[in-house]
Write an enzyme that holds these catalytic residues in place. Structure first.
Site, mmCIF file in Angstrom:
data_model
loop_
_atom_site.group_PDB
_atom_site.id
_atom_site.type_symbol
_atom_site.label_atom_id
_atom_site.label_comp_id
_atom_site.label_asym_id
_atom_site.label_seq_id
_atom_site.Cartn_x
_atom_site.Cartn_y
_atom_site.Cartn_z
ATOM 1 N N CYS A 1 0.859 -1.186 0.000
ATOM 2 C CA CYS A 1 0.000 0.000 0.000
ATOM 3 C C CYS A 1 0.890 1.229 0.000
ATOM 4 C CB CYS A 1 -0.978 -0.004 1.165
ATOM 5 S SG CYS A 1 -0.279 -0.517 2.739
ATOM 6 N N THR B 1 -1.965 -5.646 -18.224
ATOM 7 C CA THR B 1 -1.908 -4.559 -19.196
ATOM 8 C C THR B 1 -2.298 -4.999 -20.608
ATOM 9 O OG1 THR B 1 -0.237 -3.473 -17.840
ATOM 10 C CG2 THR B 1 -0.324 -2.824 -20.158
#
Ligand SMILES: Cc1cc2nc3c(=O)[nH]c(=O)nc-3n(C[C@H](O)[C@H](O)[C@H](O)COP(=O)(O)OP(=O)(O)OC[C@H]3O[C@@H](n4cnc5c(N)ncnc54)[C@H](O)[C@@H]3O)c2cc1C
Ligand SMILES: Cc1cc2nc3c(=O)[nH]c(=O)nc-3n(C[C@H](O)[C@H](O)[C@H](O)COP(=O)(O)O)c2cc1C
Lengths: 262, 306
Positions: free
Chosen positions: B130, B266
């Site tokens: 994070c 992606t």
């Protein structure tokens, strides 16, 4: 939403003004579905280092001929790749994309005003064409802005379509000397509906002017759109509701009142 | 008959190809484009306790053979996932893996319990990096925190746990070991590589967040290396390999390096059906080389002089 992945055949590709070209391809299913404000995500880079698709507004879509056209400014790997295409080549398109497109103002007798700059002009030409097909020809004014005369797009075409063209150039070489807002300010009235696409600063100024006058204004926003289909969350726009929505799915067209400009 | 199925803990995958979190949304948009039921699993966008708006824009920029993103984990929060997203996904016959993200052990445990109680996933992917957390609690670089987190989750849910590692560490092995010792069923690697991009003309950063995570073909060599290292160190733990996978051959390379399954990220932006293309390409490779069972490929890479 029905999204197509199309390997279309290029039928024409020509320069219209310096560094701006129109590519026309045969894509009947796309031509059928496309509405003004829709875009396609094009994969055309010849450089292995540029892998992403890039979005381009639909400029013409004719369900009878199956032809679809985009007007593009040659500036980077995708548009250079597009410029190299010849009639007979293939082009890889995903579309039609966009969850919210231009919504013609339904009021009878409304005066439709397009305000376009640069490659924001083509989707508005498409919109004018569609509006012009109505049984009762509506009043359409098309304000198009550019730095100078040689940069004005779609002039001949608009003249042929019979819309009221109001060019503005920053250097005064054609039409009103100044910006699109200088022309718009003279036209704004209660019976006007504005549709705008162009550089951010222009849309922001046009939007603000319309809001101040209580006139409805739809803007078609530009943001990098890696996926164009709503999965990457890259193209978000802040809205006055305090949320961040995807320009590709909740847009690209927004009510100018809803947009929080950066 | 080629055998494509693999296992991660108790989770059965009909084939090893899944989607990478954050590149497939919650499957809603993709369901009208591809047949979700052909996938090994659907991994959804990171889900947090509260709704998150993510980072300011621009938060995406293209870079050589890849892209840099600083989305900042924008998602609708767990309530929204359970009430709106999960019921939709449950119409399909495909395992759902929810990627969880939190600020504290407490957050993750809460999320895992909610998902478990609602039956809203078949496995959990634990996103332990994070990078946008201000007070510096970053599980992904700290083996002790990783152990504490996975241990707590192991006790909180019977669902298979896949711990997703960050590549932005000196060595992933201590973190991987901590997750394994705490009882993770599998590892997912890699998340994006931290980078930045600068516009020389404007003399400005290209991302509002300054830094972002690099993905796409540009990171494939790094991802392959990390999968191989983790597999060497922990040959018994299933690994979900990802990073630049675009076609079937890329997937085979990850399997050879030691991955049990692969995720396509992606590449889905470039070709919405990329994940299915990877699956087709993997099957074509197996046909061509007479491989009957995909598990024969796992970790089967040899040295040049072997
Ligand atoms: C909904 C939508 C609709 C769009 N419609 C159209 C359309 O109809 N027509 C159109 O042309 N575009 C349109 N665009 C914009 C288009 O998608 C982008 O311009 C696209 O990035 C072009 O791709 P590219 O690969 O050619 O260039 P990119 O590599 O993506 O962009 C060019 C890059 O070159 C550099 N650059 C740009 N200008 C200069 C300069 N003057 N000097 C030096 N370097 C420079 C910058 O680094 C820039 O990032 C639209 C965008 C959206 C979101
Ligand atoms: C736009 C974008 C958003 C992402 N969001 C998340 C996310 O929410 N949670 C997560 O664990 N990984 C996220 N990732 C990382 C991917 O799941 C994957 O680990 C990484 O992109 C490498 O795979 P790829 O090269 O195939 O994309 C994201 C990646 C991208 C490109």
């Amino acid at each position: 939403m029905s999204v197509l992945h199309i390997d279309a055949q290029v039928v024409d590709n020509r320069e219209v003004i310096k560094d701006h070209r129109v590519i026309t391809c045969l894509a009947p299913d796309l031509a059928e579905l496309a509405r003004p404000g829709h875009f396609v995500n094009v994969l055309a880079s010849e450089a292995a280092s540029s892998i992403l698709r890039k979005p381009f507004s639909i400029y013409h879509a004719d369900p009878h001929t199956g032809l679809v056209a985009m007007l593009y400014q040659v500036k980077g790997p995708t548009t250079v790749g597009m410029a190299h295409k010849r009639a007979g080549d293939r082009i890889d398109l995903v579309g039609p994309l966009g969850g919210n497109v231009f919504e013609p103002d339904p009021r009878p007798g409304v005066h439709h005003v397009m305000v376009g700059g640069g490659y924001g002009v083509p989707p508005l030409v498409f919109l004018s064409k569609v509006l012009g097909q109505a049984a009762q020809t509506p009043q359409i004014t098309f304000i198009v802005g550019a730095r100078s005369k040689d940069r004005l797009l779609c002039q001949d075409e608009l003249a042929e379509m019979g819309v009221n063209v109001r060019p503005s150039t920053e250097d005064g070489s054609h039409g009103v000397k100044g910006r699109v807002t200088d022309v718009l300010s003279e036209i704004l009235a209660d019976d006007v509906a504005v549709y705008c696409c162009g550089p951010d600063a222009m849309m922001r100024a046009v939007g603000a002017m319309c809001i101040a006058s209580g006139v409805d204004c739809q803007v078609s926003l530009e943001a990098p759109m890696p996926c164009g289909i709503g999965v990457c969350m890259g193209c978000v726009v802040d809205t006055t509701d305090g949320i961040r929505v995807r320009a590709c799915c909740e847009g690209p067209v927004f009510d100018a009142r809803k947009v929080v400009w950066k | 008959m080629t055998h494509l199925s693999v296992k991660i803990g108790t989770l059965d995958l009909r084939n090893p190809v899944m989607t990478a979190s954050g590149t497939f949304g919650f499957g809603v948009e993709m369901a009208s484009i591809i047949d979700l039921n052909r996938l090994g699993a659907v991994v959804v966008k990171s889900t947090s306790r509260e709704m998150r708006l993510g980072n300011p824009t621009p938060r995406i920029t293209e870079t050589p053979s890849g892209l840099l993103n600083a989305i900042g984990l924008q998602n609708g929060g767990i309530d929204n996932y359970i009430s709106e997203k999960a019921p939709f996904l449950r119409h399909f016959n495909v395992p759902i893996i929810v990627n969880l993200v939190g600020y504290s052990v407490d957050d993750y445990v809460y999320l895992a319990q909610r998902i478990t109680a609602a039956g809203a996933a078949d496995a959990l992917e634990i996103n332990i990096s994070c990078p946008n957390v201000k007070h510096g609690c970053d599980f992904s670089v700290d083996p002790l925190l990783t152990f504490e987190l996975i241990d707590a989750l192991r006790k909180a849910t019977p669902l298979p746990l896949i711990t997703k590692l960050s590549p932005n560490v000196t060595s992933i092995l201590p973190i991987a070991r901590a997750a394994i010792e705490a009882g993770t069923d599998g590892l997912a690697l890699i998340n994006t590589l931290l980078g930045t991009a600068i516009d020389a003309r404007k003399r400005r950063f290209k991302l509002a967040n300054v830094t972002g995570g690099l993905s796409g073909p540009a990171i494939k060599p790094v991802a392959l290396r990390m999968v191989w290292q983790a597999h060497q160190a922990f040959p018994d733990i299933p690994i979900v390999g990802m990073g630049g996978i675009t076609n079937g051959i890329d997937a085979v390379e990850f399997l050879l390096a030691g991955a049990t399954a692969v995720a396509v990220g992606t590449a889905t932006f470039v070709n919405p059906a990329a994940s299915l293309g990877v699956l087709d390409g993997l099957e074509a490779y197996m046909d061509e080389y007479g491989i009957d069972d995909v598990r024969e490929l796992i970790g089967a890479v040899k040295a040049i002089d072997d």
